[in-house]
Enzyme design. Structure first.
Site, mmCIF file in Angstrom:
data_model
loop_
_atom_site.group_PDB
_atom_site.id
_atom_site.type_symbol
_atom_site.label_atom_id
_atom_site.label_comp_id
_atom_site.label_asym_id
_atom_site.label_seq_id
_atom_site.Cartn_x
_atom_site.Cartn_y
_atom_site.Cartn_z
ATOM 1 N N ASP A 108 -3.361 -4.180 8.836
ATOM 2 C CA ASP A 108 -2.305 -3.480 8.117
ATOM 3 C C ASP A 108 -2.948 -2.283 7.422
ATOM 4 O OD1 ASP A 108 -0.390 -2.559 6.385
ATOM 5 O OD2 ASP A 108 0.289 -4.578 5.769
ATOM 6 N N HIS A 109 -2.609 -1.080 7.882
ATOM 7 C CA HIS A 109 -3.307 0.111 7.390
ATOM 8 C C HIS A 109 -2.989 0.410 5.928
ATOM 9 C CE1 HIS A 109 -5.743 3.582 7.674
ATOM 10 N NE2 HIS A 109 -5.619 3.790 8.979
#
Lengths: 473, 410
Positions: free
Chosen positions: A445-446
């Site tokens: 999850d950036h």
């Protein structure tokens, strides 16, 4: 004025599945009363006469003498009309040409729709054949479940493919491994007779041996798949008939529904970044082989997944942000590892997790993985086991897949996909030599995990697979 | 029987605990002791109507028949003929896939009607699974019998309505139930001496006679002199095992081993069966203890619709027994004695066909039970575990492709 009553072959014994039509005692056009003898059939147990359940005129004999048909097959149609009346005015409910012109027996066995015109006769459509086993909904789940077995497989990935046993996936010196599959002699013989390679079967025995039951369920599954494949495509409907009958509608509910929601929530709220790394896992294979023969691990199932799990725990401690939750206002970093394992189960995809996996020794982790797999395979995973996960592994290698871009389990920020391990050419010190190679894939999850962090984490995991001895540090 | 003599179980108060009644008079009253104790041969049996339908005289038993009026005697025929027609409808329904199984009684009508008609309202009957004609004599709605065989019920009727117990599929288990019930009658009478005297009558076959349960029940019945009549229909075939394998001597001889009377009767002679059973029930009701009746009869058809008798016995044997057919024999007697004419037999045939039509209609309209009822029966009030299990079950059921079709025609 109803059209036709169709009599389906009953089970006249207890649990008979088929019978041979020995001789018809009536012919087309005969008027029969209830309980008049229609036909003599021979079952595995005896020859019996079947009395008519209907009164009326014999309209169709649907099975030829000498033919053996499954229980449930329509064998005769009896019209309720008076014959004279029927002759005079063909009725709407009575398709043209069905009743009155008595074709010679045998030329009209089981009329198809085209022969009878408009509507299929009661119960005589293409679905007439009796099924031996009651079909389940959602063919994907059971298909995967069969072998999901000890190896938690993972349709969390983009590629849904049925699983195969994990233990067999990475085979060093193939013959050696095959020789190591445990099974009692009768099971071995049965496998040989059935042409089944024992290493393809997921063992559930107490000491990791393949049991007779394992073998039979594998065989059944295999047979089902093969049998189903042959009948999957259906012919185009004739005339104006709708496509509808060639379309199978599967209600979305239960686990399928939950999975879909979780995947959409995750994929469209968390910006995913996926990265991949090829790893020389030869030392991991060697390590696994040693563990398998070690007295300490006797009776415990050991696979490369165990080393990967240990590697992920190790790497997460060095890169803590991968073991976290995004809430929008804050990032919750967890100083514990509830390690999720994506598993194809009879009920669908589940991600049970091993609580406080960071505290477990290698042996304890092996046992925990095995327990989790056994419960998942049996469909006994409890809701509590699926809650509070912190990071997930999906073992798509067990399905024979090299790698994929997994979707993060909601509430987490990282997932690792473990590809298959095979021998590939590898350059070592300037020389091309065969090594055991695998590909690790990871999605992050950036919002939480930036590129450099995800790269470091994956490199750490890869380092352990290349050199498991680092775990000792 | 006075209260002091009444045998008790070991659960009673010590001062009341009396040992089982002494066998000072092991075979009281009627003088059948000789018959039972001297060993009965295959040919020895009570018969009032020979195979040609000619009435014979028996000093002990003829009086029981002489006391019956013509209507009652015609009623025996009616019962037997109707039961046979009902039986053929049961077989047809099974062959049409409407019943999972059927247990034919054809050939055994006299044994069942004769004995069933000898029972009284307060007596309690424990059948096996073939006593369709006994059920008829007890006044059951015969369609109820078919619920079990259609698989829509585990029972099908309230046994208390007609004092006719549910069919017992576990061989010989009902003999124990009957003795327990009979011992209960003893205790009811002890508690309230004005209780109507009654007996239990239990049916079983030659095959069941080899089960341990029969031995245990006879031991207890004898020990406690329980008011029970053991009615064994020896039809000579325990599915495919012939009687010679079950016993080297007529079964009736076993009674003397337990110390109570045994009578062997021609089971295809409805009059003899009736007389013998009337005597035996009276013997039991009067506090004289149990009786074993062995009715020599023959199952003309299959054991159930799931087996094929031609595979284990010779056609000649069946022919031999067809000549002794209980219904045909009795019809000859009624005609020759002038008690019944063509009109009577035609009327019975109509009645039988009507019953068959009714039963067919009833079977086809039987509704599948709702599985939720099973869950609802577990506890009186809602229970979380049961609710969870029901939810799981429903989910499992819904996982089948054809789940929507559930609940349709069977």
């Amino acid at each position: 004025m109803t059209a036709l009553n169709t009599f389906k072959l009953p089970d006249v014994g207890e649990g008979l599945t088929e019978a041979e039509i020995v001789s018809w005692k009536v012919k087309l056009g005969d008027i029969v009363a209830i309980n008049d003898v229609l036909v003599e059939i021979e079952t595995a147990k005896s020859i019996v006469e079947l009395p008519s359940p209907y009164a009326g005129m014999v309209a169709q004999l649907l099975v030829e003498e000498g033919e053996t048909v499954p229980v449930g097959t329509p064998i005769i149609s009896i019209g309720s009309e008076e014959p004279a009346l029927a002759k005079a005015v063909p009725h709407q409910g009575l398709p043209d040409g069905v009743v009155l012109e008595a074709k010679p027996l045998g030329t009209q066995t089981r009329p198809t729709e085209t022969e009878t015109g408009a509507k299929p006769l009661v119960g005589s459509g293409p679905k007439a054949d009796a099924v031996q086993r009651r079909p389940r909904r959602g063919s994907v789940a059971p298909a995967a479940a069969q072998v999901a077995a000890a190896a938690p497989a993972a349709p969390a990935v983009v590629v849904p493919v049925p699983a195969s046993a994990p233990a067999s996936a990475p085979a060093s010196a193939e013959d050696e491994l095959r020789a190591r599959v445990l099974a009692k002699p009768p099971v071995r013989k049965a496998a040989k007779d059935l042409g089944i390679n024992l290493s393809d079967v997921s063992p559930t025995g107490q000491r990791g041996e393949v049991t007779k039951k394992d073998l039979l369920s594998y065989q059944e599954q295999r047979a089902n798949e093969q049998a189903a494949a042959g009948t999957f495509w259906q012919p185009a409907p004739a005339g104006s008939a709708s496509q509808e009958q060639r379309i199978e509608r599967i209600k979305v509910k239960g686990v399928r529904k939950a999975t879909a929601k979780a995947m959409v929530d995750s994929a469209f709220s968390a910006p995913h970044v996926s990265i991949f790394v090829d790893v020389d896992a030869s030392r991991t294979m060697e390590f696994v082989r040693r563990l398998k023969t070690s007295r300490d691990f006797e009776g415990i199932k050991v696979s490369p997944l165990l080393i990967l799990a240990k590697a992920v725990i190790w790497a997460a401690a060095r890169n803590p942000s991968v073991n976290a939750t995004w809430t929008g206002d804050e990032i919750i970093v967890k100083h514990f590892m509830n390690l999720g394992i994506a598993a194809a189960t009879p009920r669908g995809l589940m991600v049970p997790n091993i609580k406080d996996a960071q505290d477990l020794s290698l042996k304890e982790l092996a046992i925990a993985l095995n327990d989790l797999a056994v419960r998942a395979r049996a469909g006994k995973t409890q809701p509590a086991e699926m809650q509070g996960g912190s990071l997930t592994i999906t073992n798509i290698g067990a399905l024979g897949i090299d790698t994929g871009t997994p979707i993060i389990n909601p509430g987490e920020v990282a997932i690792v996909a473990f590809g298959t391990i095979k021998q590939k050419p590898w350059v070592l010190d300037g020389e091309v030599i065969p090594r055991w190679i695998t590909t690790l894939g990871g999605s992050f999850d950036h919002r939480v995990v930036d590129g450099d962090l995800s790269a470091r984490f994956m490199a750490d995991v890869a380092a352990i697979l290349e050199e498991p001895a680092l775990l000792l540090e | 029987m006075s209260a002091a003599e009444l045998p008790t179980t070991e659960f009673d108060e010590p001062e009341e605990a009396v040992l089982p009644a002494p066998l000072a008079e092991p075979f009281p009253t009627n003088g059948f002791a000789a018959l039972a104790s001297s060993g009965v041969d295959e040919g020895d049996m009570v018969q009032l109507l020979d195979e040609q339908g000619v009435l014979q005289h028996d000093p002990a038993f003829s009086p029981y028949i002489e006391a019956l009026d013509a209507d009652t005697l015609r009623g025996f025929y009616r019962d037997m003929a109707v039961a046979r027609r009902f039986d053929s409808e049961g077989t047809a329904l099974q062959r049409q896939g409407e019943l999972a199984l059927w247990v034919p009684l054809t050939g055994q009508e006299a044994a069942q009607v004769g004995s069933g008609r000898a029972s009284r309202e307060h007596d309690y009957i424990f059948p096996t699974y073939r006593e369709h004609a006994v059920a008829l004599t007890r006044g059951l709605d015969l369609a109820d019998l078919l619920r079990l065989f259609r698989g829509t019920s585990n029972g099908g009727w309230d046994p208390r309505d007609k004092n006719f117990h549910l069919y017992t599929l576990v061989l010989a288990a009902q003999t124990l139930h009957a003795v327990g019930y009979a011992m209960g009658i003893q205790r009811d009478i002890k508690a309230d001496p004005t209780t109507e005297p009654a007996a239990a009558m239990v049916y079983f076959g030659d095959g069941a006679s080899s089960e341990g349960d029969v031995h245990e029940s006879m031991v207890f019945a004898a020990s406690y002199q329980a008011p029970v009549v053991f009615f064994c229909q020896n039809n000579y075939w325990a599915i495919s095992v012939p009687f010679e394998v079950q016993s080297r001597v007529p079964l009736v001889n076993r009674a003397s081993g337990y110390g109570f009377p045994g009578i062997r009767v021609d089971g295809n002679d409805v009059l003899a069966v009736h007389a013998v059973t009337a005597w035996a029930l009276e013997h039991a009701r009067s506090g004289n203890g149990p009786v074993l009746i062995e009715a020599s009869t023959y199952r003309l058809g299959a054991h159930t619709t799931a087996d094929d008798p031609t595979k284990y016995r010779m056609a000649a044997e069946e022919e031999h027994w067809r000549a002794k057919d209980p219904v045909a024999r009795y019809e000859r007697y009624l005609r020759e004695s002038g008690m019944a004419d063509d009109a009577f037999f035609a009327q019975v045939a109509d009645e039988a066909n009507e019953l068959a039509t009714y039963v067919r209609k009833a079977v086809l309209s039987m509704e599948n039970p709702d599985i939720r009822d099973k869950f609802a029966d577990v506890y009186g009030a809602p229970h979380p575990l049961v609710a969870e299990e029901l939810a799981w079950f429903e989910q499992y059921q819904a996982s089948f492709v054809d789940a929507e079709n559930e609940g349709g025609a069977a």
